[in-house]
Scaffold this active site. Structure first.
Site, PDB file in Angstrom:
ATOM      1  N   LEU A  27       0.815  -1.209   0.000  1.00  0.00           N
ATOM      2  CA  LEU A  27       0.000   0.000   0.000  1.00  0.00           C
ATOM      3  C   LEU A  27       0.856   1.270   0.000  1.00  0.00           C
ATOM      4  O   LEU A  27       1.900   1.330   0.634  1.00  0.00           O
ATOM      5  CB  LEU A  27      -0.908  -0.004   1.237  1.00  0.00           C
ATOM      6  CG  LEU A  27      -1.827  -1.223   1.357  1.00  0.00           C
ATOM      7  CD1 LEU A  27      -2.693  -1.109   2.613  1.00  0.00           C
ATOM      8  CD2 LEU A  27      -2.708  -1.401   0.120  1.00  0.00           C
ATOM      9  N   HIS A  62      -3.524   4.271  -2.164  1.00  0.00           N
ATOM     10  CA  HIS A  62      -4.465   3.329  -1.555  1.00  0.00           C
ATOM     11  C   HIS A  62      -5.084   3.931  -0.288  1.00  0.00           C
ATOM     12  O   HIS A  62      -6.281   3.823  -0.048  1.00  0.00           O
ATOM     13  CB  HIS A  62      -3.752   2.030  -1.143  1.00  0.00           C
ATOM     14  CG  HIS A  62      -3.174   1.244  -2.285  1.00  0.00           C
ATOM     15  ND1 HIS A  62      -1.823   1.071  -2.447  1.00  0.00           N
ATOM     16  CD2 HIS A  62      -3.767   0.579  -3.299  1.00  0.00           C
ATOM     17  CE1 HIS A  62      -1.595   0.324  -3.513  1.00  0.00           C
ATOM     18  NE2 HIS A  62      -2.760   0.005  -4.056  1.00  0.00           N
TER      19      HIS A  62
END
Ligand code: PAF
Length: 286
Positions: free
Chosen positions: A33, A37
């Site tokens: 991530l 995100h």
């Protein structure tokens, strides 16, 4: 924030939320991530009672010879990043749990002809694999709302068309692309770039901005604009795959059209980078 690997546990929790009349938002990811995100999680959180972030590196959406084996799997780091946002669930299933009847699976969701254009020309089976896993995630999580990043413009359109065609009871929203200071779109694959390549990679954004500005200024010689953009990418050390001007629905544009999206994919070192620009991008007016 609860980490769930098991499908039955996820289903039970979803059933409990339904009984309590709680709505669910879904943020599908393949992990590793980054701020892009996290911005999707932040954007969806105020809109639903519960939020599920999924982390699953989906083998079905990698074409033969692509980076499935090397794709960064960083669950502990991802959980540490998500802890600050505290979504209700992080669902991180295994390949065996997602595809219990064996892999590859017999049923796939193909959104044609869009899956075969642009990125689809270079990544056989990619969008069908992505649409199939997102269908599975929709079936498991049964979200009212799902969010996807606008960097993957073609993917976003494919998911919207899939949900409409198949009457999926989910609303799909999108989150703006989050960029590095130099304009490079954030992507898990940026970690394949050296620092020098990251600087170089910002050229992709600059070329898209230049093409967008030319369209805003009234240029409609699409072929010339596309080949100029491709040449600039090649000169900057990329191996471009495509740079295309399209309508917002990804059809071929006519010279009378007023609204466009410009999409590009290019390889730099061992990273395949994609990006796009719409004429609504505030940077075009900066
Ligand atoms: O965009 C991605 O990361 C993936 O394609 C998705 C939507 C999580 C499906 O695997």
């Amino acid at each position: 924030m609860k980490l769930i690997h098991d499908l039955a546990e996820l289903r039970a929790l979803r059933a409990a939320w339904r009984s309590a009349g709680e709505s669910v938002g879904l943020v599908p990811t393949m992990g590793n991530l980054h701020a892009g995100h996290l911005s999707l999680v932040e954007q969806i959180q105020p809109q639903t009672d519960r939020v599920v972030v999924t982390i699953f590196v989906n083998p079905l959406q990698f074409a033969p010879g692509e980076d499935f084996e090397q794709y960064p799997r960083t669950l502990d780091e991802d959980l540490a990043k998500l802890a600050a946002l505290d979504p209700d669930v992080v669902f991180a299933p295994s390949v065996e749990a997602m595809y219990p009847a064996g892999y590859p699976i017999a049923t796939q969701v193909a959104v044609e002809p869009l899956v075969n254009r642009y990125c689809g020309e270079f990544r056989a089976g990619h969008f069908t694999g992505a649409a199939t896993v997102v269908t599975i995630l929709f079936n498991l999580v049964q979200p009212e709302l799902a969010i996807f990043g606008e960097k993957d413009y073609q993917q976003l359109l494919i998911f919207r068309r899939m949900a409409a065609d198949l009457h999926m009871p989910v609303r799909i929203v999108s989150g703006a692309t989050v960029r590095e200071a130099n304009g490079l779109a954030m992507s898990s694959r940026n970690r394949y770039l050296s620092q020098a390549q990251r600087d170089q990679a910002a050229t992709l954004r600059r070329v898209l901005l230049a093409t967008g500005r030319a369209l805003l200024a009234g240029r409609r010689d699409f072929d010339v604009l596309e080949s100029d953009g491709l040449r600039q990418l090649t000169d900057a050390g990329f191996e471009p795959q495509y740079l295309k001007i399209a309508t917002p629905t990804l059809d071929s544009p006519s010279v009378d059209a007023a609204d466009f999206v410009v999409l590009a994919a290019a390889v730099l070192g061992s990273a395949r980078l994609i990006d796009n620009i719409t004429l609504q991008d505030p940077a075009l007016r900066a």
